[in-house]
Design a protein around this motif. Structure first.
Motif, PDB file in Angstrom:
ATOM      1  N   ILE A  13      45.003  40.904  34.673  1.00  0.00           N
ATOM      2  CA  ILE A  13      45.956  40.010  34.018  1.00  0.00           C
ATOM      3  C   ILE A  13      47.213  40.813  33.741  1.00  0.00           C
ATOM      4  N   ASP A  14      48.160  40.691  34.646  1.00  0.00           N
ATOM      5  CA  ASP A  14      49.405  41.457  34.570  1.00  0.00           C
ATOM      6  C   ASP A  14      50.584  40.506  34.503  1.00  0.00           C
ATOM      7  N   PRO A  21      53.298  27.690  29.509  1.00  0.00           N
ATOM      8  CA  PRO A  21      54.000  28.286  28.367  1.00  0.00           C
ATOM      9  C   PRO A  21      53.292  28.042  27.035  1.00  0.00           C
ATOM     10  N   GLU A  22      52.467  26.989  26.954  1.00  0.00           N
ATOM     11  CA  GLU A  22      51.729  26.722  25.718  1.00  0.00           C
ATOM     12  C   GLU A  22      50.317  27.317  25.753  1.00  0.00           C
ATOM     13  N   ALA A  23      50.021  28.086  26.787  1.00  0.00           N
ATOM     14  CA  ALA A  23      48.672  28.631  26.958  1.00  0.00           C
ATOM     15  C   ALA A  23      48.360  29.715  25.929  1.00  0.00           C
ATOM     16  N   ILE A  24      47.067  29.847  25.645  1.00  0.00           N
ATOM     17  CA  ILE A  24      46.565  30.895  24.759  1.00  0.00           C
ATOM     18  C   ILE A  24      45.601  31.757  25.560  1.00  0.00           C
ATOM     19  N   LEU A  25      45.766  33.081  25.467  1.00  0.00           N
ATOM     20  CA  LEU A  25      44.890  34.036  26.156  1.00  0.00           C
ATOM     21  C   LEU A  25      43.922  34.637  25.150  1.00  0.00           C
ATOM     22  N   ILE A  26      42.637  34.592  25.466  1.00  0.00           N
ATOM     23  CA  ILE A  26      41.607  35.208  24.628  1.00  0.00           C
ATOM     24  C   ILE A  26      40.849  36.225  25.475  1.00  0.00           C
ATOM     25  N   ASN A  27      40.777  37.467  24.984  1.00  0.00           N
ATOM     26  CA  ASN A  27      40.039  38.505  25.709  1.00  0.00           C
ATOM     27  C   ASN A  27      38.943  39.062  24.813  1.00  0.00           C
ATOM     28  N   THR A  28      37.710  38.671  25.085  1.00  0.00           N
ATOM     29  CA  THR A  28      36.562  39.242  24.382  1.00  0.00           C
ATOM     30  C   THR A  28      35.737  40.097  25.334  1.00  0.00           C
ATOM     31  N   ALA A  29      36.373  40.558  26.403  1.00  0.00           N
ATOM     32  CA  ALA A  29      35.728  41.476  27.341  1.00  0.00           C
ATOM     33  C   ALA A  29      36.264  42.877  27.052  1.00  0.00           C
ATOM     34  N   ARG A  30      36.903  43.508  28.005  1.00  0.00           N
ATOM     35  CA  ARG A  30      37.393  44.867  27.839  1.00  0.00           C
ATOM     36  C   ARG A  30      38.905  44.885  27.873  1.00  0.00           C
ATOM     37  N   VAL A  48      43.533  43.500  30.738  1.00  0.00           N
ATOM     38  CA  VAL A  48      44.865  42.950  30.471  1.00  0.00           C
ATOM     39  C   VAL A  48      45.869  44.093  30.380  1.00  0.00           C
ATOM     40  N   ASN A  49      46.993  43.950  31.065  1.00  0.00           N
ATOM     41  CA  ASN A  49      48.075  44.918  30.962  1.00  0.00           C
ATOM     42  C   ASN A  49      48.852  44.633  29.682  1.00  0.00           C
ATOM     43  N   ASP A  50      48.756  45.530  28.703  1.00  0.00           N
ATOM     44  CA  ASP A  50      49.338  45.267  27.391  1.00  0.00           C
ATOM     45  C   ASP A  50      50.860  45.190  27.408  1.00  0.00           C
TER      46      ASP A  50
END
Length: 343
Positions: free
Chosen positions: A220-221, A230-239, A243-245
Protein backbone atom coordinates in the motif's frame (compact mmCIF):
# COMPACT_ATOMS: atom_id res chain seq x y z
CA UNK A 1 30.98 -38.73 31.00
CA UNK A 2 28.87 -36.06 32.63
CA UNK A 3 25.73 -35.21 30.70
CA UNK A 4 25.14 -31.63 29.67
CA UNK A 5 21.66 -30.18 29.83
CA UNK A 6 20.04 -28.91 26.68
CA UNK A 7 19.42 -25.17 26.58
CA UNK A 8 16.57 -23.07 25.25
CA UNK A 9 17.20 -19.36 24.67
CA UNK A 10 14.31 -16.93 24.59
CA UNK A 11 15.82 -14.41 22.19
CA UNK A 12 13.46 -11.59 23.17
CA UNK A 13 10.12 -10.96 24.83
CA UNK A 14 8.02 -8.03 25.99
CA UNK A 15 6.22 -9.86 28.79
CA UNK A 16 6.92 -8.94 32.41
CA UNK A 17 8.56 -12.32 33.04
CA UNK A 18 9.08 -15.77 31.53
CA UNK A 19 7.48 -17.74 34.32
CA UNK A 20 5.11 -19.63 32.01
CA UNK A 21 7.93 -20.74 29.74
CA UNK A 22 10.24 -21.52 32.64
CA UNK A 23 7.74 -23.85 34.28
CA UNK A 24 7.32 -25.83 31.06
CA UNK A 25 10.95 -25.92 29.90
CA UNK A 26 12.69 -26.41 33.22
CA UNK A 27 9.95 -28.85 34.17
CA UNK A 28 11.19 -30.99 31.26
CA UNK A 29 14.74 -30.89 32.61
CA UNK A 30 15.95 -28.31 30.07
CA UNK A 31 17.82 -25.13 30.93
CA UNK A 32 16.23 -21.77 30.04
CA UNK A 33 18.05 -18.53 29.27
CA UNK A 34 16.01 -15.34 28.76
CA UNK A 35 17.56 -12.51 26.73
CA UNK A 36 16.58 -9.29 24.99
CA UNK A 37 18.23 -9.50 21.57
CA UNK A 38 17.69 -6.59 19.18
CA UNK A 39 20.08 -7.67 16.41
CA UNK A 40 21.44 -10.80 14.77
CA UNK A 41 24.74 -10.16 16.54
CA UNK A 42 22.87 -10.32 19.84
CA UNK A 43 21.24 -13.59 18.78
CA UNK A 44 24.58 -15.11 17.77
CA UNK A 45 26.25 -14.07 21.01
CA UNK A 46 23.44 -15.35 23.22
CA UNK A 47 22.20 -18.43 21.39
CA UNK A 48 25.19 -19.76 19.41
CA UNK A 49 25.26 -23.04 21.36
CA UNK A 50 21.56 -23.26 22.26
CA UNK A 51 19.52 -26.32 21.32
CA UNK A 52 16.40 -24.23 20.71
CA UNK A 53 15.39 -20.60 20.35
CA UNK A 54 12.08 -18.90 21.03
CA UNK A 55 11.71 -15.47 19.42
CA UNK A 56 9.14 -12.72 19.49
CA UNK A 57 10.58 -9.88 17.39
CA UNK A 58 14.33 -10.62 17.14
CA UNK A 59 15.53 -11.30 13.60
CA UNK A 60 17.07 -14.72 13.09
CA UNK A 61 18.42 -14.49 9.57
CA UNK A 62 20.79 -16.63 7.54
CA UNK A 63 23.88 -15.19 9.22
CA UNK A 64 22.63 -16.07 12.69
CA UNK A 65 21.38 -19.48 11.60
CA UNK A 66 24.74 -20.35 10.06
CA UNK A 67 26.43 -19.47 13.35
CA UNK A 68 24.22 -21.76 15.43
CA UNK A 69 26.10 -24.90 16.42
CA UNK A 70 23.45 -27.06 18.10
CA UNK A 71 20.05 -25.55 17.34
CA UNK A 72 17.29 -27.97 16.40
CA UNK A 73 14.21 -25.74 16.54
CA UNK A 74 13.30 -22.06 16.34
CA UNK A 75 9.85 -21.38 17.77
CA UNK A 76 8.04 -18.15 17.00
CA UNK A 77 5.82 -16.43 19.55
CA UNK A 78 2.98 -15.85 17.07
CA UNK A 79 1.96 -16.82 13.57
CA UNK A 80 4.13 -14.84 11.15
CA UNK A 81 7.66 -16.14 10.62
CA UNK A 82 9.16 -13.32 8.54
CA UNK A 83 11.72 -12.69 11.31
CA UNK A 84 13.20 -16.12 10.59
CA UNK A 85 15.00 -17.10 7.40
CA UNK A 86 13.04 -20.32 6.99
CA UNK A 87 15.00 -21.40 3.89
CA UNK A 88 18.29 -21.07 5.74
CA UNK A 89 16.87 -22.93 8.72
CA UNK A 90 15.74 -25.75 6.44
CA UNK A 91 19.15 -25.95 4.80
CA UNK A 92 20.67 -26.35 8.27
CA UNK A 93 18.02 -28.90 9.26
CA UNK A 94 16.52 -26.66 11.91
CA UNK A 95 12.78 -26.87 12.44
CA UNK A 96 10.80 -23.65 12.53
CA UNK A 97 7.47 -23.59 14.35
CA UNK A 98 4.75 -21.01 14.81
CA UNK A 99 1.41 -20.68 16.57
CA UNK A 100 -1.69 -21.23 14.39
CA UNK A 101 -3.49 -17.93 13.89
CA UNK A 102 -6.64 -18.95 15.73
CA UNK A 103 -4.80 -18.13 18.98
CA UNK A 104 -5.79 -14.48 18.53
CA UNK A 105 -8.48 -14.65 15.85
CA UNK A 106 -11.21 -13.02 17.92
CA UNK A 107 -8.92 -10.46 19.53
CA UNK A 108 -7.65 -9.15 16.18
CA UNK A 109 -11.13 -9.17 14.63
CA UNK A 110 -12.50 -7.21 17.60
CA UNK A 111 -9.61 -4.75 17.44
CA UNK A 112 -10.00 -4.20 13.71
CA UNK A 113 -13.69 -3.44 14.09
CA UNK A 114 -12.97 -1.18 17.08
CA UNK A 115 -10.49 0.85 15.04
CA UNK A 116 -12.95 1.12 12.16
CA UNK A 117 -15.88 2.17 14.35
CA UNK A 118 -13.77 4.62 16.33
CA UNK A 119 -12.47 6.29 13.19
CA UNK A 120 -15.71 6.15 11.18
CA UNK A 121 -17.83 7.52 14.03
CA UNK A 122 -15.22 10.22 14.84
CA UNK A 123 -15.02 9.19 18.49
CA UNK A 124 -11.63 10.82 18.94
CA UNK A 125 -12.91 14.11 17.50
CA UNK A 126 -15.96 14.10 19.74
CA UNK A 127 -13.94 13.25 22.82
CA UNK A 128 -11.42 16.05 22.23
CA UNK A 129 -14.17 18.56 21.48
CA UNK A 130 -16.27 17.75 24.52
CA UNK A 131 -13.23 17.87 26.83
CA UNK A 132 -12.61 21.36 25.41
CA UNK A 133 -16.19 22.42 26.20
CA UNK A 134 -17.66 22.01 22.70
CA UNK A 135 -20.98 20.14 22.98
CA UNK A 136 -22.08 19.93 19.33
CA UNK A 137 -22.70 16.98 17.06
CA UNK A 138 -21.14 19.02 14.27
CA UNK A 139 -17.68 18.60 15.84
CA UNK A 140 -17.52 15.18 14.17
CA UNK A 141 -18.85 16.27 10.80
CA UNK A 142 -18.93 14.60 8.28
CA UNK A 143 -19.91 11.09 9.37
CA UNK A 144 -21.38 8.58 6.94
CA UNK A 145 -23.69 5.64 7.64
CA UNK A 146 -21.96 2.28 8.04
CA UNK A 147 -24.88 0.24 6.73
CA UNK A 148 -24.53 -0.49 3.02
CA UNK A 149 -20.87 0.54 2.85
CA UNK A 150 -18.27 -1.71 1.21
CA UNK A 151 -15.70 -3.33 3.47
CA UNK A 152 -12.68 -4.55 1.50
CA UNK A 153 -10.47 -7.21 3.08
CA UNK A 154 -6.95 -7.81 1.84
CA UNK A 155 -6.52 -11.55 2.51
CA UNK A 156 -9.32 -13.79 3.69
CA UNK A 157 -7.92 -16.13 6.30
CA UNK A 158 -9.48 -17.01 9.63
CA UNK A 159 -9.07 -13.53 11.12
CA UNK A 160 -10.44 -11.75 8.05
CA UNK A 161 -13.39 -14.14 8.02
CA UNK A 162 -14.08 -13.25 11.66
CA UNK A 163 -13.95 -9.57 10.73
CA UNK A 164 -16.37 -10.21 7.87
CA UNK A 165 -18.82 -11.87 10.25
CA UNK A 166 -18.74 -8.83 12.53
CA UNK A 167 -19.00 -6.34 9.67
CA UNK A 168 -21.97 -8.17 8.19
CA UNK A 169 -23.78 -7.52 11.45
CA UNK A 170 -23.42 -3.81 10.75
CA UNK A 171 -24.96 -4.27 7.32
CA UNK A 172 -21.74 -3.85 5.36
CA UNK A 173 -21.08 -5.49 2.00
CA UNK A 174 -17.90 -7.58 2.01
CA UNK A 175 -15.42 -7.85 -0.84
CA UNK A 176 -12.02 -9.48 -0.60
CA UNK A 177 -8.86 -10.18 -2.56
CA UNK A 178 -7.04 -13.38 -1.70
CA UNK A 179 -5.36 -15.14 -4.64
CA UNK A 180 -4.61 -18.19 -2.50
CA UNK A 181 -8.21 -18.98 -1.57
CA UNK A 182 -10.75 -20.60 -3.93
CA UNK A 183 -13.59 -18.23 -4.93
CA UNK A 184 -16.21 -20.72 -3.75
CA UNK A 185 -14.66 -20.68 -0.27
CA UNK A 186 -14.91 -16.89 -0.19
CA UNK A 187 -18.52 -16.81 -1.32
CA UNK A 188 -19.39 -19.51 1.22
CA UNK A 189 -18.41 -17.01 3.91
CA UNK A 190 -20.66 -14.31 2.48
CA UNK A 191 -17.95 -12.27 0.72
CA UNK A 192 -17.37 -11.45 -2.92
CA UNK A 193 -13.94 -12.22 -4.45
CA UNK A 194 -12.51 -9.35 -6.47
CA UNK A 195 -9.22 -8.38 -8.11
CA UNK A 196 -6.66 -6.36 -6.20
CA UNK A 197 -7.43 -3.33 -8.36
CA UNK A 198 -11.16 -3.62 -7.64
CA UNK A 199 -10.48 -3.97 -3.92
CA UNK A 200 -8.46 -0.76 -3.83
CA UNK A 201 -10.91 1.22 -5.93
CA UNK A 202 -14.23 -0.02 -4.53
CA UNK A 203 -13.65 -0.28 -0.79
CA UNK A 204 -15.11 2.36 1.49
CA UNK A 205 -13.17 0.72 4.31
CA UNK A 206 -9.98 -1.14 3.35
CA UNK A 207 -8.80 -3.58 6.01
CA UNK A 208 -5.37 -5.19 5.72
CA UNK A 209 -5.02 -8.63 7.25
CA UNK A 210 -2.34 -10.09 4.96
CA UNK A 211 0.96 -11.60 6.11
CA UNK A 212 4.17 -9.63 5.63
CA UNK A 213 6.10 -11.11 2.70
CA UNK A 214 8.42 -9.79 0.01
CA UNK A 215 5.31 -9.31 -2.13
CA UNK A 216 3.26 -7.44 0.49
CA UNK A 217 5.98 -5.18 1.92
CA UNK A 218 5.10 -1.58 0.96
CA UNK A 219 2.17 -2.94 -1.05
CA UNK A 220 0.00 0.00 0.00
CA UNK A 221 2.03 2.88 -1.37
CA UNK A 222 1.34 6.20 -3.06
CA UNK A 223 0.02 4.55 -6.20
CA UNK A 224 -2.59 2.52 -4.33
CA UNK A 225 -3.54 5.31 -1.91
CA UNK A 226 -4.22 7.70 -4.78
CA UNK A 227 -6.60 5.14 -6.31
CA UNK A 228 -8.71 4.84 -3.18
CA UNK A 229 -11.92 6.79 -2.63
CA UNK A 230 -11.36 10.20 -0.99
CA UNK A 231 -13.80 9.23 1.79
CA UNK A 232 -12.14 5.84 2.31
CA UNK A 233 -10.76 4.65 5.64
CA UNK A 234 -7.67 2.40 5.83
CA UNK A 235 -7.37 -0.08 8.71
CA UNK A 236 -4.19 -2.11 9.18
CA UNK A 237 -4.29 -4.82 11.83
CA UNK A 238 -1.60 -6.86 10.09
CA UNK A 239 2.02 -5.70 9.93
CA UNK A 240 3.21 -2.11 9.69
CA UNK A 241 5.60 -2.49 6.72
CA UNK A 242 2.75 -3.48 4.42
CA UNK A 243 1.88 0.24 4.34
CA UNK A 244 4.36 2.89 3.25
CA UNK A 245 4.08 5.43 6.07
CA UNK A 246 5.49 8.36 4.10
CA UNK A 247 2.85 7.85 1.42
CA UNK A 248 0.13 7.36 4.02
CA UNK A 249 1.10 10.59 5.75
CA UNK A 250 0.69 12.49 2.48
CA UNK A 251 -2.59 10.73 1.76
CA UNK A 252 -4.03 11.70 5.13
CA UNK A 253 -2.55 15.21 5.12
CA UNK A 254 -3.65 16.05 1.57
CA UNK A 255 -7.02 14.28 1.67
CA UNK A 256 -6.42 11.42 -0.77
CA UNK A 257 -8.25 9.30 1.82
CA UNK A 258 -10.25 10.34 4.87
CA UNK A 259 -8.65 8.53 7.80
CA UNK A 260 -6.72 5.52 9.06
CA UNK A 261 -6.54 3.16 12.01
CA UNK A 262 -3.21 1.42 12.47
CA UNK A 263 -2.12 -1.30 14.87
CA UNK A 264 1.48 -1.01 13.76
CA UNK A 265 3.66 1.44 11.86
CA UNK A 266 6.30 0.85 9.25
CA UNK A 267 9.36 0.98 11.50
CA UNK A 268 7.84 -1.58 13.90
CA UNK A 269 8.92 0.03 17.19
CA UNK A 270 8.85 -3.26 19.11
CA UNK A 271 11.89 -4.37 17.11
CA UNK A 272 13.93 -1.25 17.84
CA UNK A 273 16.10 -0.37 20.79
CA UNK A 274 15.46 3.12 22.25
CA UNK A 275 12.64 3.93 19.83
CA UNK A 276 11.29 7.50 19.83
CA UNK A 277 7.93 8.60 18.33
CA UNK A 278 9.20 10.72 15.43
CA UNK A 279 6.92 9.22 12.78
CA UNK A 280 4.94 12.16 11.29
CA UNK A 281 1.72 10.12 11.45
CA UNK A 282 1.62 10.87 15.18
CA UNK A 283 1.02 14.51 14.37
CA UNK A 284 -2.23 13.89 12.48
CA UNK A 285 -5.73 13.96 13.97
CA UNK A 286 -7.26 11.66 11.34
CA UNK A 287 -5.28 8.58 12.30
CA UNK A 288 -5.46 6.36 15.39
CA UNK A 289 -2.41 4.25 16.22
CA UNK A 290 -2.20 1.37 18.69
CA UNK A 291 1.07 -0.39 19.71
CA UNK A 292 0.68 -3.66 17.79
CA UNK A 293 -1.79 -4.73 20.45
CA UNK A 294 -4.58 -6.22 18.33
CA UNK A 295 -3.67 -9.76 19.36
CA UNK A 296 -3.70 -8.97 23.06
CA UNK A 297 -5.93 -10.49 25.69
CA UNK A 298 -4.74 -12.18 28.86
CA UNK A 299 -6.01 -15.47 27.48
CA UNK A 300 -4.27 -15.08 24.11
CA UNK A 301 -0.93 -14.11 25.65
CA UNK A 302 -0.98 -17.09 27.99
CA UNK A 303 -1.81 -19.45 25.12
CA UNK A 304 0.92 -18.23 22.75
CA UNK A 305 3.62 -18.43 25.42
CA UNK A 306 2.52 -21.88 26.52
CA UNK A 307 2.34 -23.14 22.93
CA UNK A 308 5.79 -21.89 21.92
CA UNK A 309 7.41 -23.38 25.01
CA UNK A 310 5.63 -26.69 24.53
CA UNK A 311 6.80 -26.82 20.89
CA UNK A 312 10.49 -26.64 21.79
CA UNK A 313 10.05 -29.24 24.52
CA UNK A 314 8.28 -31.54 22.07
CA UNK A 315 11.14 -31.30 19.59
CA UNK A 316 13.94 -31.56 22.15
CA UNK A 317 12.36 -34.67 23.67
CA UNK A 318 11.99 -36.43 20.32
CA UNK A 319 8.35 -35.65 19.56
CA UNK A 320 7.03 -33.93 16.42
CA UNK A 321 5.90 -30.29 16.73
CA UNK A 322 2.20 -29.50 16.39
CA UNK A 323 2.72 -26.50 14.11
CA UNK A 324 5.85 -26.90 11.93
CA UNK A 325 6.53 -24.29 9.25
CA UNK A 326 9.15 -26.36 7.43
CA UNK A 327 10.28 -29.96 7.17
CA UNK A 328 13.75 -31.28 8.00
CA UNK A 329 15.39 -34.65 7.71
CA UNK A 330 14.98 -36.70 10.90
CA UNK A 331 18.23 -38.46 10.07
CA UNK A 332 20.25 -35.26 10.12
CA UNK A 333 22.58 -34.16 12.89
CA UNK A 334 20.11 -31.52 14.04
CA UNK A 335 17.10 -33.74 13.61
CA UNK A 336 18.21 -36.86 15.56
CA UNK A 337 16.43 -37.66 18.76
CA UNK A 338 17.96 -36.70 22.12
CA UNK A 339 16.59 -37.12 25.59
CA UNK A 340 16.04 -33.99 27.70
CA UNK A 341 19.74 -34.30 28.53
CA UNK A 342 22.40 -34.87 25.89
CA UNK A 343 25.96 -36.18 25.81
Amino acid sequence: MQKKKQTVVIADYDYSNVDIERAIIEGAGIELVAAQCKSEDDVIETARDANAIIAQYATIGARAITALTRCRVIARYGTGVDIVDVDAATQHNILVTNVPNNWCENEVADHAMTLLLTVARKIRNYDHATRAGVWHWQSGQPIHRLHGRILGLLSFGAIAQAIATRATGFGMRIITHDPYRPPEDITAHGATPVSFDALIEQADYLMIQAPLTAQTRNLIDETQLRRMKPEAILINTARGPIVNDQALYRALKEGWIAAAGLDDIEEEPAKLRNWTPTNPLFGLDNVIITPHAAYYSEEAIHFVRDFAAQEVVRVLTGKPPLSPVNAVSPASTHGKTFSSEEQ
